[in-house]
Design a protein around this motif. Structure first.
Motif, PDB file in Angstrom:
ATOM      1  N   LYS A 125       0.827  -1.211   0.000  1.00 16.97           N
ATOM      2  CA  LYS A 125       0.000   0.000   0.000  1.00 16.97           C
ATOM      3  C   LYS A 125       0.862   1.263   0.000  1.00 16.97           C
ATOM      4  CE  LYS A 125      -4.098  -1.959   2.225  1.00 16.97           C
ATOM      5  NZ  LYS A 125      -4.970  -1.925   3.424  1.00 16.97           N
ATOM      6  N   LEU A 126       1.982   1.232   0.735  1.00 18.68           N
ATOM      7  CA  LEU A 126       2.881   2.387   0.745  1.00 18.68           C
ATOM      8  C   LEU A 126       3.514   2.603  -0.630  1.00 18.68           C
ATOM      9  CD1 LEU A 126       4.658   1.837   4.194  1.00 18.68           C
ATOM     10  CD2 LEU A 126       3.006   3.624   3.629  1.00 18.68           C
ATOM     11  N   ILE A 127       3.895   1.512  -1.292  1.00 13.89           N
ATOM     12  CA  ILE A 127       4.497   1.624  -2.626  1.00 13.89           C
ATOM     13  C   ILE A 127       3.471   2.145  -3.629  1.00 13.89           C
ATOM     14  CG2 ILE A 127       5.423   0.258  -4.547  1.00 13.89           C
ATOM     15  CD1 ILE A 127       6.867  -1.441  -2.477  1.00 13.89           C
ATOM     16  N   GLU A 128       2.215   1.720  -3.511  1.00 15.86           N
ATOM     17  CA  GLU A 128       1.162   2.219  -4.409  1.00 15.86           C
ATOM     18  C   GLU A 128       0.908   3.709  -4.209  1.00 15.86           C
ATOM     19  OE1 GLU A 128      -2.167  -0.257  -3.676  1.00 15.86           O
ATOM     20  OE2 GLU A 128      -1.472  -1.883  -4.988  1.00 15.86           O
ATOM     21  N   LYS A 129       1.228   4.225  -3.017  1.00 17.94           N
ATOM     22  CA  LYS A 129       1.099   5.665  -2.743  1.00 17.94           C
ATOM     23  C   LYS A 129       2.374   6.436  -3.103  1.00 17.94           C
ATOM     24  CE  LYS A 129      -2.209   5.002   1.012  1.00 17.94           C
ATOM     25  NZ  LYS A 129      -2.454   5.148   2.485  1.00 17.94           N
ATOM     26  N   ARG A 130       3.245   5.801  -3.893  1.00 21.30           N
ATOM     27  CA  ARG A 130       4.487   6.399  -4.404  1.00 21.30           C
ATOM     28  C   ARG A 130       5.501   6.709  -3.303  1.00 21.30           C
ATOM     29  NH1 ARG A 130       3.353  10.094  -9.736  1.00 21.30           N
ATOM     30  NH2 ARG A 130       1.953   8.637 -10.780  1.00 21.30           N
ATOM     31  N   ILE A 131       5.484   5.906  -2.253  1.00 16.59           N
ATOM     32  CA  ILE A 131       6.508   6.010  -1.207  1.00 16.59           C
ATOM     33  C   ILE A 131       7.623   5.033  -1.556  1.00 16.59           C
ATOM     34  CG2 ILE A 131       6.984   5.615   1.250  1.00 16.59           C
ATOM     35  CD1 ILE A 131       4.122   6.515   1.820  1.00 16.59           C
ATOM     36  N   LYS A 132       8.857   5.472  -1.490  1.00 21.46           N
ATOM     37  CA  LYS A 132       9.992   4.661  -1.903  1.00 21.46           C
ATOM     38  C   LYS A 132      10.151   3.442  -1.004  1.00 21.46           C
ATOM     39  CE  LYS A 132      12.610   8.410  -4.043  1.00 21.46           C
ATOM     40  NZ  LYS A 132      13.895   9.127  -4.086  1.00 21.46           N
ATOM     41  N   PHE A 133      10.702   2.382  -1.611  1.00 21.60           N
ATOM     42  CA  PHE A 133      10.863   1.126  -0.883  1.00 21.60           C
ATOM     43  C   PHE A 133      11.828   1.277   0.292  1.00 21.60           C
ATOM     44  CE2 PHE A 133      13.134  -3.003  -0.440  1.00 21.60           C
ATOM     45  CZ  PHE A 133      12.078  -3.735   0.070  1.00 21.60           C
ATOM     46  N   ARG A 134      12.886   2.047   0.121  1.00 25.64           N
ATOM     47  CA  ARG A 134      13.864   2.261   1.189  1.00 25.64           C
ATOM     48  C   ARG A 134      13.593   3.552   1.952  1.00 25.64           C
ATOM     49  NH1 ARG A 134      18.535  -0.601   1.682  1.00 25.64           N
ATOM     50  NH2 ARG A 134      18.813  -2.321   0.222  1.00 25.64           N
ATOM     51  N   ILE A 160      11.181  -0.555  -9.256  1.00 24.84           N
ATOM     52  CA  ILE A 160      11.167   0.074  -7.933  1.00 24.84           C
ATOM     53  C   ILE A 160      11.436   1.566  -8.062  1.00 24.84           C
ATOM     54  CG2 ILE A 160      12.193  -0.013  -5.620  1.00 24.84           C
ATOM     55  CD1 ILE A 160      13.019  -2.902  -6.288  1.00 24.84           C
ATOM     56  N   ASN A 161      10.683   2.349  -7.290  1.00 25.94           N
ATOM     57  CA  ASN A 161      10.806   3.813  -7.274  1.00 25.94           C
ATOM     58  C   ASN A 161      10.563   4.433  -8.645  1.00 25.94           C
ATOM     59  OD1 ASN A 161      11.492   3.490  -4.570  1.00 25.94           O
ATOM     60  ND2 ASN A 161      13.688   3.499  -5.003  1.00 25.94           N
ATOM     61  N   ASN A 162       9.704   3.765  -9.469  1.00 24.67           N
ATOM     62  CA  ASN A 162       9.288   4.273 -10.792  1.00 24.67           C
ATOM     63  C   ASN A 162      10.436   4.434 -11.775  1.00 24.67           C
ATOM     64  OD1 ASN A 162       6.560   4.448 -10.016  1.00 24.67           O
ATOM     65  ND2 ASN A 162       6.880   6.458  -9.104  1.00 24.67           N
ATOM     66  N   VAL A 163      11.435   3.567 -11.692  1.00 25.44           N
ATOM     67  CA  VAL A 163      12.525   3.590 -12.669  1.00 25.44           C
ATOM     68  C   VAL A 163      12.118   2.768 -13.888  1.00 25.44           C
ATOM     69  CG1 VAL A 163      14.281   3.932 -10.890  1.00 25.44           C
ATOM     70  CG2 VAL A 163      13.650   1.612 -11.591  1.00 25.44           C
ATOM     71  N   ASP A 164      12.875   2.895 -14.993  1.00 25.31           N
ATOM     72  CA  ASP A 164      12.525   2.207 -16.230  1.00 25.31           C
ATOM     73  C   ASP A 164      12.995   0.754 -16.250  1.00 25.31           C
ATOM     74  OD1 ASP A 164      11.309   4.464 -17.244  1.00 25.31           O
ATOM     75  OD2 ASP A 164      13.164   5.233 -18.138  1.00 25.31           O
ATOM     76  N   MET A 165      14.037   0.438 -15.501  1.00 26.74           N
ATOM     77  CA  MET A 165      14.595  -0.912 -15.502  1.00 26.74           C
ATOM     78  C   MET A 165      14.129  -1.672 -14.258  1.00 26.74           C
ATOM     79  SD  MET A 165      16.588  -2.997 -17.232  1.00 26.74           S
ATOM     80  CE  MET A 165      17.598  -1.929 -18.254  1.00 26.74           C
ATOM     81  N   ALA A 166      13.638  -2.882 -14.471  1.00 26.15           N
ATOM     82  CA  ALA A 166      13.209  -3.711 -13.343  1.00 26.15           C
ATOM     83  C   ALA A 166      14.426  -4.264 -12.608  1.00 26.15           C
ATOM     84  CB  ALA A 166      12.329  -4.856 -13.836  1.00 26.15           C
ATOM     85  N   ARG A 167      14.320  -4.339 -11.294  1.00 28.62           N
ATOM     86  CA  ARG A 167      15.417  -4.867 -10.489  1.00 28.62           C
ATOM     87  C   ARG A 167      14.857  -5.460  -9.196  1.00 28.62           C
ATOM     88  NH1 ARG A 167      17.190  -1.105  -6.488  1.00 28.62           N
ATOM     89  NH2 ARG A 167      16.020   0.849  -6.546  1.00 28.62           N
TER      90      ARG A 167
END
Length: 207
Positions: A125-134, A160-167
């Motif tokens: 839920k935090l990630i869906e609200k655009r809060i960073k994983f770290r 993660i964190n809306n970057v273009d490359m998955a990691r």
């Protein structure tokens, strides 16, 4: 669930166990109950947005004759939620043409903080609200879990964190022995739906 001679039982794993308890005696009844289970779960999933604040951790369905009992384990329940549940039960009872009851078990803070699915759901839920994983919020949540358990291991996969490359990114505190049989590990898997795509959250909690 008791097993009887010449009877068939269903036990399909969904991380741990299939969330229905019933026993049948012929193939036709098996097919009917399985289809009804899938319909009930699909309907409940469609209504989950109305019960998002409840943080439903576990759901189990029981059948006794013509009665359908839904057992819920949640971390929060309010008077407004009870009204929504009453409306939900009435509509489900009319749809299935059965008596439908619900039993809600409100979990304490200590139990919910040790539950891997509850932690994974909060992080999603935090990630869906655009809060960073770290972010500091996620790290504080993980630290609270570590204070009440032996250790926690969190893995996030996706853009993660809306970057273009998955990691893949990982956060862990304490000890989580994944190769030990004696250790009691609680595992959960939740998918977060973000603007950049889906992100999977996996949580291991050593209790």
């Amino acid at each position: 669930m008791s097993r009887k001679k010449n009877s068939s039982s269903l036990n399909i794993t969904n991380n741990k166990t299939w969330n229905s308890s019933w026993c049948i005696y012929n193939q036709e009844e098996f097919r009917y109950l399985l289809q009804e289970d899938l319909v009930v779960y699909s309907y409940i999933r469609s209504q989950f947005k109305n019960f998002e604040l409840m943080n439903i951790i576990n759901l189990r369905i029981y059948r006794i004759n013509d009665f359908l009992i839904i057992d819920l384990a949640a971390t929060y329940i309010s008077f407004t939620m009870r009204e929504l549940i009453t409306i939900f039960l009435n509509s489900l009872s009319i749809f299935l043409n059965k008596y439908v009851y619900v039993a809600i078990n409100k979990l304490s803070y200590l139990i919910s903080i040790k539950n891997a699915f509850n932690i994974a759901l909060k992080i999603a839920k935090l990630i869906e609200k655009r809060i960073k994983f770290r972010s500091k919020i996620v790290k504080t949540l993980i630290k609270k879990v570590k204070d009440n358990t032996r250790g926690i291991y969190v893995q996030c996969t996706g853009r993660i964190n809306n970057v273009d490359m998955a990691r893949v990114d990982k956060l862990y505190l304490g000890s989580v022995p994944l190769q030990s049989i004696k250790a009691y590990i609680d595992y959960a898997f939740v998918v977060a739906n973000t603007s950049k795509g889906l992100q999977s959250i996996k949580v291991w909690v050593c209790k």
